[in-house]
Design a protein around this motif. Structure first.
Motif, PDB file in Angstrom:
ATOM      1  N   ALA A   1      -5.970  10.273   5.540  1.00 35.47           N
ATOM      2  CA  ALA A   1      -6.454   9.672   4.290  1.00 35.47           C
ATOM      3  C   ALA A   1      -5.390   8.771   3.664  1.00 35.47           C
ATOM      4  O   ALA A   1      -5.715   7.885   2.866  1.00 35.47           O
ATOM      5  N   ARG A   2      -4.165   8.959   4.043  1.00 39.09           N
ATOM      6  CA  ARG A   2      -3.074   8.098   3.551  1.00 39.09           C
ATOM      7  C   ARG A   2      -3.403   6.620   3.795  1.00 39.09           C
ATOM      8  O   ARG A   2      -3.142   5.763   2.946  1.00 39.09           O
TER       9      ARG A   2
ATOM     10  N   LEU B   1      -3.824   3.442   1.089  1.00 38.89           N
ATOM     11  CA  LEU B   1      -3.122   2.164   1.215  1.00 38.89           C
ATOM     12  C   LEU B   1      -4.107   0.996   1.173  1.00 38.89           C
ATOM     13  O   LEU B   1      -3.842  -0.022   0.524  1.00 38.89           O
ATOM     14  N   ARG B   2      -5.245   1.139   1.834  1.00 39.73           N
ATOM     15  CA  ARG B   2      -6.264   0.080   1.820  1.00 39.73           C
ATOM     16  C   ARG B   2      -6.816  -0.157   0.420  1.00 39.73           C
ATOM     17  O   ARG B   2      -7.318  -1.253   0.135  1.00 39.73           O
ATOM     18  N   HIS B   3      -6.728   0.861  -0.436  1.00 39.89           N
ATOM     19  CA  HIS B   3      -7.262   0.731  -1.797  1.00 39.89           C
ATOM     20  C   HIS B   3      -6.181   0.438  -2.827  1.00 39.89           C
ATOM     21  O   HIS B   3      -6.362   0.709  -4.015  1.00 39.89           O
ATOM     22  N   GLY B   4      -5.082  -0.133  -2.380  1.00 38.12           N
ATOM     23  CA  GLY B   4      -4.085  -0.635  -3.301  1.00 38.12           C
ATOM     24  C   GLY B   4      -3.031   0.353  -3.746  1.00 38.12           C
ATOM     25  O   GLY B   4      -2.211   0.030  -4.613  1.00 38.12           O
TER      26      GLY B   4
ATOM     27  N   ARG C   1       4.142  10.657  -2.341  1.00 34.24           N
ATOM     28  CA  ARG C   1       3.632  10.336  -3.685  1.00 34.24           C
ATOM     29  C   ARG C   1       3.171   8.877  -3.671  1.00 34.24           C
ATOM     30  O   ARG C   1       3.915   7.999  -3.224  1.00 34.24           O
ATOM     31  N   MET C   2       1.944   8.639  -4.134  1.00 39.94           N
ATOM     32  CA  MET C   2       1.375   7.303  -4.119  1.00 39.94           C
ATOM     33  C   MET C   2       0.821   6.963  -5.496  1.00 39.94           C
ATOM     34  O   MET C   2       0.415   7.844  -6.250  1.00 39.94           O
ATOM     35  N   GLN C   3       0.812   5.671  -5.802  1.00 41.32           N
ATOM     36  CA  GLN C   3       0.173   5.243  -7.037  1.00 41.32           C
ATOM     37  C   GLN C   3      -0.429   3.851  -6.866  1.00 41.32           C
ATOM     38  O   GLN C   3      -0.016   3.083  -6.004  1.00 41.32           O
ATOM     39  N   ARG C   4      -1.384   3.589  -7.727  1.00 44.37           N
ATOM     40  CA  ARG C   4      -2.055   2.295  -7.773  1.00 44.37           C
ATOM     41  C   ARG C   4      -1.979   1.795  -9.203  1.00 44.37           C
ATOM     42  O   ARG C   4      -2.316   2.524 -10.142  1.00 44.37           O
ATOM     43  N   VAL C   5      -1.501   0.578  -9.360  1.00 43.50           N
ATOM     44  CA  VAL C   5      -1.435  -0.029 -10.694  1.00 43.50           C
ATOM     45  C   VAL C   5      -2.847  -0.479 -11.066  1.00 43.50           C
ATOM     46  O   VAL C   5      -3.556  -1.096 -10.265  1.00 43.50           O
TER      47      VAL C   5
END
Length: 143
Positions: free
Chosen positions: A117-118, A122-125, A137-141
């Protein structure tokens, strides 16, 4: 396909716990972590719980929390037969909209390093902000 998130009732706890356990147990084993049912049940009380539905069909569930900066995706799980249909993508975009509506600049999550799912994130920003032994840890602005 029109996916919607509807508030989960207490009666959905067993479904959500079972779905999460089945999805996450392989990663817990891989990284030597202990699955604790009581911890899941306790978090149920203080997080936002949502069922992912298409009409009357339950496709999965997600669990959220927030602080002043971010909407956190704590859990996002689909029943196995619903994976790969674009449901997760729709949920992620809905959650990005919710973060914007709540005037939160970030959408955040943590994912096991080996979880495929990682790539979806990534594909969704989402961008990777750091990692430890087993999580990224991931984030999307937002905005």
């Amino acid at each position: 396909m029109r996916v919607e998130l509807v508030p989960a009732e207490a009666t959905s706890l067993a479904f959500a716990r079972d779905l999460t356990r089945r999805a996450m147990l392989p990663y817990y084993r891989e990284y030597g972590l202990l699955w604790i049912e009581e911890a899941f049940d306790e978090a149920w009380g203080w997080r936002e719980q949502w069922l992912i539905k298409e009409g009357e069909t339950v496709l999965g569930f997600c669990s959220l929390s927030q602080d002043r900066q971010a909407l956190f995706i704590r859990e996002l799980h689909l029943v196995p037969e619903q994976r790969g249909r674009g449901v997760g993508s729709q949920v992620l975009e809905t959650l990005a909209d919710w973060a914007a509506q709540r005037r939160l600049p970030l959408l955040r999550l943590m994912v096991f390093k080996s979880n495929p799912a990682r790539q979806l994130y990534l594909r969704h920003g989402f961008v990777e902000m750091g990692e430890d032994d087993c999580f990224v840890r991931m984030q999307r602005v937002i905005g």
